[in-house]
Design a protein around this motif. Structure first.
Motif, PDB file in Angstrom:
ATOM      1  N   ASN A  99       0.834  -1.196   0.000  1.00  0.00           N
ATOM      2  CA  ASN A  99       0.000   0.000   0.000  1.00  0.00           C
ATOM      3  C   ASN A  99       0.874   1.253   0.000  1.00  0.00           C
ATOM      4  O   ASN A  99       2.112   1.169  -0.009  1.00  0.00           O
ATOM      5  CB  ASN A  99      -0.997  -0.022   1.165  1.00  0.00           C
ATOM      6  CG  ASN A  99      -0.324   0.005   2.523  1.00  0.00           C
ATOM      7  OD1 ASN A  99       0.694   0.655   2.725  1.00  0.00           O
ATOM      8  ND2 ASN A  99      -0.896  -0.707   3.493  1.00  0.00           N
ATOM      9  N   SER A 100       0.242   2.414   0.014  1.00  0.00           N
ATOM     10  CA  SER A 100       0.980   3.677  -0.103  1.00  0.00           C
ATOM     11  C   SER A 100       2.016   3.831   1.007  1.00  0.00           C
ATOM     12  O   SER A 100       3.183   4.168   0.748  1.00  0.00           O
ATOM     13  CB  SER A 100       0.005   4.857  -0.073  1.00  0.00           C
ATOM     14  OG  SER A 100      -0.894   4.796  -1.159  1.00  0.00           O
ATOM     15  N   LEU A 131      -2.246  12.927   0.459  1.00  0.00           N
ATOM     16  CA  LEU A 131      -2.789  11.566   0.354  1.00  0.00           C
ATOM     17  C   LEU A 131      -3.189  10.989   1.708  1.00  0.00           C
ATOM     18  O   LEU A 131      -3.137   9.776   1.910  1.00  0.00           O
ATOM     19  CB  LEU A 131      -1.752  10.647  -0.321  1.00  0.00           C
ATOM     20  CG  LEU A 131      -1.459  10.933  -1.799  1.00  0.00           C
ATOM     21  CD1 LEU A 131      -0.404   9.964  -2.320  1.00  0.00           C
ATOM     22  CD2 LEU A 131      -2.718  10.832  -2.646  1.00  0.00           C
ATOM     23  N   ASN A 133      -5.958  10.385   2.821  1.00  0.00           N
ATOM     24  CA  ASN A 133      -7.085   9.452   2.716  1.00  0.00           C
ATOM     25  C   ASN A 133      -6.762   8.214   1.882  1.00  0.00           C
ATOM     26  O   ASN A 133      -7.641   7.388   1.636  1.00  0.00           O
ATOM     27  CB  ASN A 133      -8.304  10.159   2.113  1.00  0.00           C
ATOM     28  CG  ASN A 133      -8.822  11.276   3.004  1.00  0.00           C
ATOM     29  OD1 ASN A 133      -8.832  11.150   4.231  1.00  0.00           O
ATOM     30  ND2 ASN A 133      -9.230  12.384   2.399  1.00  0.00           N
ATOM     31  N   GLU A 134      -5.513   8.107   1.427  1.00  0.00           N
ATOM     32  CA  GLU A 134      -5.129   6.988   0.563  1.00  0.00           C
ATOM     33  C   GLU A 134      -3.963   6.197   1.144  1.00  0.00           C
ATOM     34  O   GLU A 134      -3.261   5.496   0.423  1.00  0.00           O
ATOM     35  CB  GLU A 134      -4.732   7.504  -0.840  1.00  0.00           C
ATOM     36  CG  GLU A 134      -5.627   8.579  -1.416  1.00  0.00           C
ATOM     37  CD  GLU A 134      -7.036   8.098  -1.677  1.00  0.00           C
ATOM     38  OE1 GLU A 134      -7.245   6.873  -1.761  1.00  0.00           O
ATOM     39  OE2 GLU A 134      -7.945   8.945  -1.803  1.00  0.00           O
ATOM     40  N   ARG A 137      -4.216   2.175   0.584  1.00  0.00           N
ATOM     41  CA  ARG A 137      -4.723   1.651  -0.678  1.00  0.00           C
ATOM     42  C   ARG A 137      -3.560   1.187  -1.550  1.00  0.00           C
ATOM     43  O   ARG A 137      -2.469   1.770  -1.548  1.00  0.00           O
ATOM     44  CB  ARG A 137      -5.550   2.707  -1.400  1.00  0.00           C
ATOM     45  CG  ARG A 137      -6.781   3.128  -0.601  1.00  0.00           C
ATOM     46  CD  ARG A 137      -7.640   4.110  -1.359  1.00  0.00           C
ATOM     47  NE  ARG A 137      -8.293   3.482  -2.506  1.00  0.00           N
ATOM     48  CZ  ARG A 137      -9.085   4.141  -3.343  1.00  0.00           C
ATOM     49  NH1 ARG A 137      -9.293   5.438  -3.195  1.00  0.00           N
ATOM     50  NH2 ARG A 137      -9.660   3.508  -4.345  1.00  0.00           N
ATOM     51  N   PRO A 139      -1.537   0.476  -5.159  1.00  0.00           N
ATOM     52  CA  PRO A 139      -1.361   1.327  -6.339  1.00  0.00           C
ATOM     53  C   PRO A 139      -2.452   1.164  -7.395  1.00  0.00           C
ATOM     54  O   PRO A 139      -2.863   2.150  -8.016  1.00  0.00           O
ATOM     55  CB  PRO A 139       0.007   0.888  -6.871  1.00  0.00           C
ATOM     56  CG  PRO A 139       0.746   0.423  -5.666  1.00  0.00           C
ATOM     57  CD  PRO A 139      -0.296  -0.234  -4.803  1.00  0.00           C
ATOM     58  N   ASN A 141      -5.453   0.719  -7.017  1.00  0.00           N
ATOM     59  CA  ASN A 141      -6.737   1.254  -6.565  1.00  0.00           C
ATOM     60  C   ASN A 141      -6.742   2.772  -6.404  1.00  0.00           C
ATOM     61  O   ASN A 141      -7.679   3.333  -5.827  1.00  0.00           O
ATOM     62  CB  ASN A 141      -7.130   0.598  -5.235  1.00  0.00           C
ATOM     63  CG  ASN A 141      -7.366  -0.894  -5.384  1.00  0.00           C
ATOM     64  OD1 ASN A 141      -7.812  -1.354  -6.432  1.00  0.00           O
ATOM     65  ND2 ASN A 141      -7.051  -1.656  -4.351  1.00  0.00           N
ATOM     66  N   ILE A 142      -5.693   3.428  -6.903  1.00  0.00           N
ATOM     67  CA  ILE A 142      -5.649   4.891  -6.877  1.00  0.00           C
ATOM     68  C   ILE A 142      -5.326   5.400  -8.282  1.00  0.00           C
ATOM     69  O   ILE A 142      -4.886   4.639  -9.151  1.00  0.00           O
ATOM     70  CB  ILE A 142      -4.618   5.431  -5.857  1.00  0.00           C
ATOM     71  CG1 ILE A 142      -3.219   4.875  -6.143  1.00  0.00           C
ATOM     72  CG2 ILE A 142      -5.052   5.103  -4.433  1.00  0.00           C
ATOM     73  CD1 ILE A 142      -2.151   5.399  -5.194  1.00  0.00           C
ATOM     74  N   SER A 143      -5.551   6.687  -8.510  1.00  0.00           N
ATOM     75  CA  SER A 143      -5.365   7.261  -9.841  1.00  0.00           C
ATOM     76  C   SER A 143      -3.881   7.429 -10.174  1.00  0.00           C
ATOM     77  O   SER A 143      -3.008   7.329  -9.300  1.00  0.00           O
ATOM     78  CB  SER A 143      -6.055   8.625  -9.911  1.00  0.00           C
ATOM     79  OG  SER A 143      -5.356   9.566  -9.112  1.00  0.00           O
ATOM     80  N   GLN A 146      -2.368  10.204  -8.174  1.00  0.00           N
ATOM     81  CA  GLN A 146      -2.121   9.785  -6.791  1.00  0.00           C
ATOM     82  C   GLN A 146      -0.912   8.861  -6.705  1.00  0.00           C
ATOM     83  O   GLN A 146      -0.114   8.945  -5.768  1.00  0.00           O
ATOM     84  CB  GLN A 146      -3.365   9.110  -6.231  1.00  0.00           C
ATOM     85  CG  GLN A 146      -4.511  10.087  -5.982  1.00  0.00           C
ATOM     86  CD  GLN A 146      -5.817   9.376  -5.663  1.00  0.00           C
ATOM     87  OE1 GLN A 146      -6.077   8.264  -6.125  1.00  0.00           O
ATOM     88  NE2 GLN A 146      -6.670  10.033  -4.877  1.00  0.00           N
ATOM     89  N   ARG A 147      -0.759   7.985  -7.682  1.00  0.00           N
ATOM     90  CA  ARG A 147       0.426   7.112  -7.704  1.00  0.00           C
ATOM     91  C   ARG A 147       1.712   7.931  -7.807  1.00  0.00           C
ATOM     92  O   ARG A 147       2.709   7.618  -7.148  1.00  0.00           O
ATOM     93  CB  ARG A 147       0.338   6.129  -8.866  1.00  0.00           C
ATOM     94  CG  ARG A 147      -0.446   4.856  -8.531  1.00  0.00           C
ATOM     95  CD  ARG A 147      -0.576   3.955  -9.734  1.00  0.00           C
ATOM     96  NE  ARG A 147      -1.818   4.251 -10.448  1.00  0.00           N
ATOM     97  CZ  ARG A 147      -2.177   3.654 -11.573  1.00  0.00           C
ATOM     98  NH1 ARG A 147      -1.392   2.754 -12.141  1.00  0.00           N
ATOM     99  NH2 ARG A 147      -3.325   3.958 -12.147  1.00  0.00           N
TER     100      ARG A 147
END
Length: 238
Positions: A99-100, A131, A133-134, A137, A139, A141-143, A146-147
């Motif tokens: 995840n992030s 980020l 809120n991310e 999550r 990679p 599952n994010i835009s 965001q990546r």
């Protein structure tokens, strides 16, 4: 902070020597936000690979923060990169099963940072790049934008002196690209870290504090700066 003296990089392409960087002399100061731009094949990525100690020059000298990198061994190059350099890739290069937070804390764990400290630093820098809120999550599952923010956070988390970004907006739409560049400019100001990014996008070049135009491995006067002085000139063929 960075000095290049008569830098040359030549590759062998099917028995034919190809010069990607041709006698480059260049200085980049601490804290600058520099954009290296030009057409495909101009030498942008080669130059970033040389600055990032991913590749070595055929001849010439690179000095970073007083260190002649040509003289470093392979192990010393790795240690220098981990202390001084952060890298942002065009394709993000995130680990898909992490995840992030886990992606960002990984460089710290590799350096031996305690997991608790690494996790806190990763959370803090992810919140700084917007980020919060991310955090947990994956990679996929994010835009894309965001990546790339995760990739920027990963590059910053080790407190490098220099961040190299190779075409960091190439896979993003224009609005997201601009947002990413504005984020990097903000981090450049707040952290004092030197940013060197490559791009072929003329719209992004104008957001840098200095732009360096490469053609055939050499620095030329920037067509954008020429046009700003004389609006009658055209960028066609630049």
């Amino acid at each position: 902070m960075i000095t290049l003296h008569n830098l040359v990089k030549t590759y062998n392409a099917g028995g034919i020597p190809v010069t990607a960087i041709d006698g480059l002399n260049l200085m980049i100061n601490e804290g600058e936000f520099v954009c290296i731009w030009g057409k495909s094949g101009s030498g942008k990525s080669t130059l970033l690979n040389l600055l990032g100690l991913i590749d070595s020059p055929t001849s010439g000298k690179i000095t970073i923060d007083g260190v002649s990198t040509n003289e470093l061994t392979s192990n010393e190059c790795s240690e220098f990169r981990s202390r001084k350099l952060g890298y942002i890739f065009q394709n993000f290069n995130l680990i898909p099963v992490l995840n992030s937070v886990e992606n960002v804390m990984l460089p710290l764990l590799i350096k031996g940072e305690p997991e608790r400290n690494a996790r806190k630093k990763a959370r803090d820098i992810l919140e700084e790049v917007g980020l919060e809120n991310e955090l947990y999550r994956l990679p996929d599952n994010i835009s894309g934008g965001q990546r790339q923010r995760v990739a920027i956070a990963r590059a910053l988390v080790s407190d490098p002196s220099i961040i190299l970004a190779d075409e960091p907006t190439a896979n993003l739409d224009s609005a997201t690209s601009l947002a990413i560049v504005e984020l990097m400019k903000s981090l450049n100001r707040e952290h004092g870290v030197t940013f060197i990014l490559s791009t072929h996008d003329q719209d992004l070049v104008q957001h840098a504090s200095r732009n360096i135009y490469l053609r055939d491995g050499k620095v030329y006067p920037s067509p954008i700066e020429q046009v700003s002085k004389n609006p009658d000139l055209s960028l066609i063929g630049a």
